[in-house]
Design an enzyme around this catalytic site. Structure first.
Site, mmCIF file in Angstrom:
data_model
loop_
_atom_site.group_PDB
_atom_site.id
_atom_site.type_symbol
_atom_site.label_atom_id
_atom_site.label_comp_id
_atom_site.label_asym_id
_atom_site.label_seq_id
_atom_site.Cartn_x
_atom_site.Cartn_y
_atom_site.Cartn_z
ATOM 1 N N ASP A 214 -61.684 33.715 -3.401
ATOM 2 C CA ASP A 214 -61.718 34.764 -4.426
ATOM 3 C C ASP A 214 -61.243 34.246 -5.785
ATOM 4 O OD1 ASP A 214 -62.577 36.418 -2.421
ATOM 5 O OD2 ASP A 214 -60.725 37.588 -2.287
ATOM 6 N N THR A 215 -60.977 32.940 -5.863
ATOM 7 C CA THR A 215 -60.420 32.364 -7.090
ATOM 8 C C THR A 215 -61.276 31.175 -7.500
ATOM 9 O OG1 THR A 215 -58.868 31.206 -5.642
ATOM 10 C CG2 THR A 215 -58.059 33.205 -6.759
#
Ligand code: NAG
Ligand code: NAG
Ligand code: NAG
Ligand code: NAG
Ligand code: NAG
Length: 310
Positions: A214-215
């Site tokens: 998610d990063t």
């Protein structure tokens, strides 16, 4: 009619109960299970040919060149052996995890909830038959054996996902309470580390922030360096230990699925530190390496033909 339906229901409940008993994400159910679920920290000391402990750590969705350009990942590579010709198996994420412990994707082709029939064995069957202790450590799983997904209850962000837990799709694992008890979280990793009770085989999955999902690779690289640096000098961790740090798959679906992979640990001869190896490896090489090292035999699947790291 009625009795036939009744028999069907009870048989179904009987075989499904273990696989689904820890799936509730309700606050009360989680608190109750956390207080009662079995947790086990097995240890053993089966001497291997080239290492006594194997640790696999998966980061997420990054092309080889992108990872190689990250300063923290390239620093980690300088501390071990860079595997410069290592490919993932397929896309998307989940079948890569499943394959790394089962010698096959076992028909899993998506990230959706999946269950693999209990006739399919995994590395766990080989480890247990030979007395080699094992555990998984999945960051932010709320308790040992939890079988669903978990979000951060303050921010709503993804924390722990079942699709990144390689053994959780196998009914041969989840139907067994002793096996579920070895699928733990990072709190338990710290406990086991501090008590010098780490097993000989482990699989580590950081949460959806730290693994880069998610990063970005910057977050994943910084996490990997900050997680591994203290462990590389911790004698409770470094006990003739071989660490594989890899990525589940490349981000780009149209290249050869090459992923940045590093071997680290005190099992690596000093003369190999800072070198690279261009032999063709893939996620099945993990099983081949472990099977060779402890003479475990194999599952007769892709693990039997993959090239081991040593
Ligand atoms: C991790 O798992 C243990 C054992 O089930 C549990 O007691 C603990 O609360 C969990 N830690 C977190 C942060 O959820
Ligand atoms: C992931 O774990 C880190 C600690 O390692 C924590 O700071 C972060 O908040 C976690 N991510 C989420 C989404 O909870
Ligand atoms: C690379 O790994 C292979 C497979 O284990 C091994 O045969 C070879 O000697 C290694 N090469 C180097 C340069 O270490
Ligand atoms: C955890 C860690 O060591 N992070 C480093 C990643 O690389 C950058 C750039 O070199 C450093 O500033 C960080 O300290
Ligand atoms: C380096 C080393 O000792 N490798 C051994 C690992 O195990 C296989 C099979 O058991 C041996 O053939 C290797 O020599």
């Amino acid at each position: 009619m009625w009795s036939a339906a009744c028999v069907f229901v009870s048989v179904w409940v009987g075989s499904a109960v273990a696989q689904t008993q820890y799936t509730s994400t309700g606050t009360a159910a989680v608190a109750k299970a956390r207080a009662t679920a079995l947790t086990e920290s097995p240890t053993s000391n089966v001497i291997g040919k080239t290492f006594n402990r194997f640790v696999s750590i998966f980061l997420e969705n990054t092309d080889y060149d992108t990872a190689a350009a990250d300063p923290n990942l390239s620093w980690l590579a300088s501390q071990g052996i860079l595997l410069s010709n290592y490919e993932a198996i397929t896309h998307p994420s989940q079948p890569n995890y499943v394959a790394s412990v089962g010698g096959s994707t076992n028909g899993v082709i998506s990230d959706l909830y999946s269950r693999i029939d209990s006739s399919h064995e995994t590395i766990v069957d080989l480890l247990e038959a030979n007395g080699v202790s094992w555990s998984e450590y999945q960051e932010d799983s709320p308790y040992s054996g939890f079988e669903a997904n978990w979000i951060n209850h303050q921010t709503g962000a993804n924390d722990y996902v079942r699709k990144h837990n390689p053994l959780m799709s196998y009914d041969s694992v989840t139907s067994n309470l002793d096996r579920l008890a070895k699928i733990k979280n990072f709190t338990m990793f710290e406990t086991d580390l501090n008590n010098n009770q780490l097993p000989q085989w482990m699989f580590i999955t950081p949460n959806m922030t730290n693994d880069g999902h998610d990063t970005s690779v910057t977050t994943a690289g910084a996490w990997a360096r900050s997680f591994l640096t203290p462990l590389l000098s911790n004698s409770n961790f470094m006990q003739r230990t071989l660490v594989l740090l890899t990525f589940d798959e490349s981000e780009n679906y149209f290249n050869n699925n090459q992923v940045f992979s590093i071997l680290l640990g005190d099992a690596i001869p000093a003369s190999s530190i800072g070198t690279s190896n261009s032999t063709a490896f893939n996620h099945y090489s993990q099983m081949a390496t472990v099977e060779n090292n402890w003479s475990l035999g194999n599952l007769g699947l892709n693990d039997a033909t993959a090239t081991p790291f040593f």
